[in-house]
Design an enzyme around this catalytic site. Structure first.
Site, PDB file in Angstrom:
ATOM      1  CB  CYS A 381      -0.970  -0.033   1.181  1.00  0.00           C
ATOM      2  SG  CYS A 381      -2.341   1.143   1.027  1.00  0.00           S
ATOM      3  CG  HIS A 515      -3.711  -3.713   2.843  1.00  0.00           C
ATOM      4  ND1 HIS A 515      -2.773  -3.301   3.763  1.00  0.00           N
ATOM      5  CD2 HIS A 515      -4.251  -2.587   2.317  1.00  0.00           C
ATOM      6  CE1 HIS A 515      -2.759  -1.980   3.806  1.00  0.00           C
ATOM      7  NE2 HIS A 515      -3.636  -1.520   2.937  1.00  0.00           N
ATOM      8  CD  GLU A 517      -1.563  -6.577   4.984  1.00  0.00           C
ATOM      9  OE1 GLU A 517      -1.786  -5.426   5.410  1.00  0.00           O
ATOM     10  OE2 GLU A 517      -1.112  -6.807   3.841  1.00  0.00           O
TER      11      GLU A 517
END
Length: 543
Positions: A381, A515, A517
């Site tokens: 990001c 993102h 994750e």
């Protein structure tokens, strides 16, 4: 009809109700049941999207664009069930909806009250979209006794009566503190907490007792006597060495069996915990280790990067290595602290997402170090945006490159996104748009360049990832950045929004606007994190 499990907490906050809910759901799932977990947050914010990471920790984003509590990350990582907007509600969102209805005249002149209007809205939230489920676990945030949580406790009292006692149970998570001076575990706080909950009309069926020392059988019997539960329903929950050992630990203490017994289910299939034993083995018996530096803004509170932390651990599990994380405050590199001394021992450098100008120059300096020293680099990001600004300044000759997020600039390599396509159609934003819920949120598709590094990492040329940003790399600078060696290897399907950049001449240098994750799981590590850790392992052999 779905059965409901209501999870409350007492004595103190931060007892791990979310982790307990995720673990119990995983155990029920391992027995073949269909589960979903929901979170009731009593605060008056509509969602956590505008809350400080220091106040709330990470904002977890779902595929459908909801900004939710970080506990939903635990739910999704442990069960593999994708969270959605309907899985998290706050008092603020409930009141917002009720007040909007009142203004429209939907209540036909009635006096709008906490009971029944607020409690009915809470019950509707709990029951929504549950027809295809066996169990719905509802975690109530906060601590029993808090003023804010009273409408939620009243709602679950009513719901237990409405669906029948055979279809709803209450699990209360409490603390049994150890007093070192006396050498004893004390049960009185648990007794008082249960008494408070019972005074509100909710009698717990099961008590999960967090403790740092083993809970003697005599103390379990004492808690059972004074809290009006079976002794077998007093479940000890000792501190664990890893969150990934908690499901197996709770199964060993009989939590899932006791829950099923409370529902009158005595013939449930045995759980298949093979995957969890494998995860525990990979976590507890690594065959090597690497050190990753995370250069961020909110590093004093690791919960601000909760999913990131876990995704790095998952990447380590994929390669049976322990991942040591060094949290580095980006601002220290702006105070002339020794960049080389802090970054040279690392096997990989990661710059995560964030907002604002503070620490940005330190992040850019870290990107430059990784690029020049051939250290594996991963930008997420804002981290990708910092990689593009670093490239513009140092390899593309754009000395004044910056982001409009940081102030006026002659070279806006990063700027505000004003238009993009979502599932709801064309979205438009401006500099004066409200902050809450107005970013580019949720899952969006991207197309990867064939034969690119990132395409080989994913093993495909088409992906879908979750986003949370209002600034984007300016496509007008693409040609100059690519001439400097930073390749745009992933774009939105319409070719307008840059999604991924990489350096083909670098061992591992990838920046992503999304993102990843948020989609990583212990039994299914995200390919970007697995690839990053693999590169770090190779780097560890060179240092």
């Amino acid at each position: 009809m779905a059965r409901f499990i209501f999870i409350t907490g007492g004595v103190v906050s931060s007892l791990g109700k979310g982790l307990m809910a995720a673990s119990l759901a995983a155990l029920l799932q391992a027995r073949g049941y269909r589960v979903r977990i929901r979170k009731f947050d009593p605060y008056l914010n509509v969602d956590p999207g505008t809350m400080s990471p220091y106040q709330h920790g990470e904002v977890y984003v779902t595929d459908d664009g909801a900004e939710t509590d970080l506990d939903l990350g635990h739910y999704e990582r442990f069960t593999g069930v994708a969270a959605r907007q309907s899985d998290n509600v706050t008092s603020g969102r409930i009141y917002q909806g009720i007040i909007a209805k009142e203004r429209r005249g939907d209540y036909l002149g009635a006096t709008v009250q906490v009971v029944p209007h607020v409690t009915d809205a809470i019950k509707d939230f709990a029951r929504a979209e549950t027809d295809d489920l066996d169990f719905v676990l509802c975690e109530i945030g906060g601590t029993v006794g808090d003023i804010e949580s009273l409408p939620f406790i009243e709602a679950i009292r009513q719901l237990k009566n409405e669906v029948g006692r055979d279809n709803a149970i209450s699990v209360h998570v409490t603390l049994v503190p150890y007093i070192a001076a006396a050498g004893e575990l004390k049960t009185k706080p648990t007794q008082h907490s249960v008494r408070e909950l019972a005074s509100l009309g909710v009698q717990p069926d099961i008590l999960l007792c967090r403790c740092e020392k083993p809970l003697p059988d005599s103390e379990r019997a004492k808690i059972a006597l004074f809290c009006n539960v079976r002794k077998e329903a007093v479940i000890p929950a000792l501190d664990a060495d890893s969150i990934y050992s908690v499901p197996v630990q709770y199964h060993g203490e009989g939590l899932d069996s006791e829950v099923l017994r409370a529902f009158g289910i005595l013939d449930a299939p045995a759980p298949d915990l093979t995957a969890w034993y494998d995860i525990m083995d990979r976590k507890q018996h690594p065959e090597g280790e690497v050190t990753i530096g995370v250069v961020g803004k909110y590093v004093s509170l690791p919960d601000a990067y909760k999913s990131l932390n876990e995704a790095l651990v998952h990447g380590g599990m994929a390669h049976r290595v322990k991942v040591n994380i060094r949290w580095l405050d980006a601002e220290m590199f702006e105070r002339d602290e020794d960049l080389v001394a802090n970054l040279e021992p690392l096997h990989g450098i990661l710059v995560p997402g964030g907002f604002g100008e503070r620490g940005s120059e330190g992040k850019i300096a870290s990107v430059r170090f990784a690029r020049e020293r051939n250290v594996p680099f991963f930008g997420i990001c804002l981290g990708m945006q910092m990689a593009c600004i670093e490239a513009a300044r140092n390899t593309s000759g754009i000395a004044n490159a910056s982001s409009t997020e940081f102030g006026p600039t002659d070279e806006p390599v990063v700027g505000l996104i004003t238009e993009w396509m979502s599932a709801e159609g064309l979205q438009k934003r401006g500099a004066n748009t409200d902050l809450g819920g107005t970013m580019r949120l949720g899952a969006y598709d991207a197309k990867l360049s064939p034969n690119s590094h990132v395409a080989s990492v994913y093993g495909t040329n088409e992906i879908s990832e979750r986003h949370r940003h209002r600034y984007e790399v300016n496509g007008a600078y693409r040609e100059r950045l690519e001439k400097g060696g930073l390749v745009f290897s992933g774009m939105s399907p319409d070719g307008m929004l840059p999604e991924i950049v990489e350096r083909p001449d670098h061992p591992w240098f990838i920046g992503v606007q999304f993102h990843p994750e948020l989609k990583s799981k212990p039994f299914d590590p995200h390919p970007l994190f697995a690839g990053f850790i693999e590169a770090a392992v190779k780097q560890s052999r060179l240092v």
